[in-house]
Design a protein around this motif. Structure first.
Motif, PDB file in Angstrom:
ATOM      1  N   UNK A  20      73.802  11.151  -4.930  1.00 44.98           N
ATOM      2  CA  UNK A  20      74.910  10.501  -4.237  1.00 44.98           C
ATOM      3  C   UNK A  20      75.106  11.144  -2.870  1.00 44.98           C
ATOM      4  N   UNK A  21      75.909  10.479  -2.042  1.00 43.46           N
ATOM      5  CA  UNK A  21      76.219  11.035  -0.729  1.00 43.46           C
ATOM      6  C   UNK A  21      77.058  12.293  -0.893  1.00 43.46           C
ATOM      7  N   UNK A  22      76.796  13.287  -0.066  1.00 44.04           N
ATOM      8  CA  UNK A  22      77.581  14.517  -0.118  1.00 44.04           C
ATOM      9  C   UNK A  22      78.917  14.296   0.586  1.00 44.04           C
ATOM     10  N   UNK A  23      79.826  15.264   0.450  1.00 46.08           N
ATOM     11  CA  UNK A  23      81.193  15.083   0.943  1.00 46.08           C
ATOM     12  C   UNK A  23      81.349  15.400   2.427  1.00 46.08           C
ATOM     13  N   UNK A  24      80.302  15.949   3.043  1.00 42.67           N
ATOM     14  CA  UNK A  24      80.362  16.313   4.454  1.00 42.67           C
ATOM     15  C   UNK A  24      79.094  15.834   5.151  1.00 42.67           C
ATOM     16  N   UNK A  25      79.269  15.010   6.177  1.00 47.28           N
ATOM     17  CA  UNK A  25      78.161  14.651   7.060  1.00 47.28           C
ATOM     18  C   UNK A  25      78.448  15.316   8.396  1.00 47.28           C
ATOM     19  N   UNK A  26      77.552  16.175   8.842  1.00 49.93           N
ATOM     20  CA  UNK A  26      77.831  17.067   9.965  1.00 49.93           C
ATOM     21  C   UNK A  26      76.861  16.824  11.114  1.00 49.93           C
ATOM     22  N   UNK A  27      77.398  16.869  12.331  1.00 55.34           N
ATOM     23  CA  UNK A  27      76.591  16.825  13.549  1.00 55.34           C
ATOM     24  C   UNK A  27      76.975  18.018  14.412  1.00 55.34           C
ATOM     25  N   UNK A  28      75.994  18.778  14.839  1.00 61.52           N
ATOM     26  CA  UNK A  28      76.217  19.825  15.843  1.00 61.52           C
ATOM     27  C   UNK A  28      75.423  19.406  17.075  1.00 61.52           C
ATOM     28  N   UNK A  77      68.391  18.158   6.826  1.00 65.90           N
ATOM     29  CA  UNK A  77      68.684  18.086   8.263  1.00 65.90           C
ATOM     30  C   UNK A  77      67.771  17.109   8.994  1.00 65.90           C
ATOM     31  N   UNK A  78      68.333  16.467  10.001  1.00 70.09           N
ATOM     32  CA  UNK A  78      67.581  15.646  10.946  1.00 70.09           C
ATOM     33  C   UNK A  78      67.754  16.295  12.313  1.00 70.09           C
ATOM     34  N   UNK A  79      66.656  16.680  12.928  1.00 67.83           N
ATOM     35  CA  UNK A  79      66.715  17.473  14.155  1.00 67.83           C
ATOM     36  C   UNK A  79      66.238  16.643  15.340  1.00 67.83           C
ATOM     37  N   UNK A  80      67.025  16.668  16.421  1.00 68.62           N
ATOM     38  CA  UNK A  80      66.650  16.001  17.659  1.00 68.62           C
ATOM     39  C   UNK A  80      66.711  17.013  18.800  1.00 68.62           C
ATOM     40  N   UNK A  81      66.568  16.526  20.040  1.00 66.63           N
ATOM     41  CA  UNK A  81      66.492  17.439  21.183  1.00 66.63           C
ATOM     42  C   UNK A  81      67.794  18.187  21.433  1.00 66.63           C
ATOM     43  N   UNK A  82      68.929  17.507  21.295  1.00 65.86           N
ATOM     44  CA  UNK A  82      70.196  18.157  21.635  1.00 65.86           C
ATOM     45  C   UNK A  82      71.222  18.095  20.509  1.00 65.86           C
TER      46      UNK A  82
END
Length: 200
Positions: free
Chosen positions: A82-90, A57-62
């Protein structure tokens, strides 16, 4: 049996060594480190997440990002090579609307609605000067929240995902096309995954 001083010392050293091995084994079996993240909701409040470090995870303010494979992905690989099959942003839901809002309110140019497919409204956007089209699949989740799945074209190996919530946050993702076109089922997997790392 009587032990002399040297034998007693060797016995204690062996006991400490065995205890060390046992503690090391327990340490190896401990779960991955957890990274905490907080996502403010539009309108107030926030959502708290506990994310296993294995998802990078990469965590930022929002917002936060992570990479993972959803259950059922045919080529899951946890080696980190390798790159995983899901790149997710919440993230916090944008103040000035969502992609679904723009599409449904005619705010995107060169857009044409097509017949429904698999329970989705379908819109095609022609790109001026390019021999390609962008396809948008729209549906609502069980609570009426809008979901947009974007197919940028055959050149892309991923769908773009946007699931906006009235509670003031949204899930965005790049999802490998190998998951297929049953978008409602894939969306449930994504939502279940996000819910699994959300602190209640």
């Amino acid at each position: 049996m009587h032990m002399n001083k040297n034998s007693h010392s060797v016995f204690l050293q062996l006991a400490f060594f065995l205890a060390y091995l046992m503690m090391s084994a327990v340490a190896v079996g401990e779960p991955d480190k957890v990274i905490m993240a907080s996502v403010p909701k539009l309108g107030g409040g926030s959502l708290e997440f506990a994310i296993p470090a294995a998802f990078r995870p990469k965590v930022s303010e929002n917002f936060f990002t992570l990479t993972a494979d959803l259950p059922g992905f045919p080529d899951a690989d946890y080696s980190g090579t390798r790159a995983r099959s899901l790149f997710l942003i919440v993230r916090t839901r944008p103040k000035f609307g969502t992609l679904a809002f723009d599409i449904l309110n005619g705010l995107k140019a060169n857009l044409k609605e097509m017949p429904e497919q698999n329970g989705c409204r379908v819109f095609i956007e022609t790109v001026p000067g390019k021999n390609t089209s962008i396809i948008y699949f729209l549906f609502n989740d069980e609570r009426g929240n809008p979901v947009v799945v974007t197919d940028p074209g055959e050149w892309s190996g991923s769908y773009h995902w946007e699931h906006a919530y009235t509670e003031g946050y949204e899930i965005k993702a790049e999802v490998n096309k190998k998951y297929g076109t049953e978008f409602q089922k894939v969306d449930k997997k994504i939502v279940n995954f996000v819910n699994s790392i959300m602190r209640r």
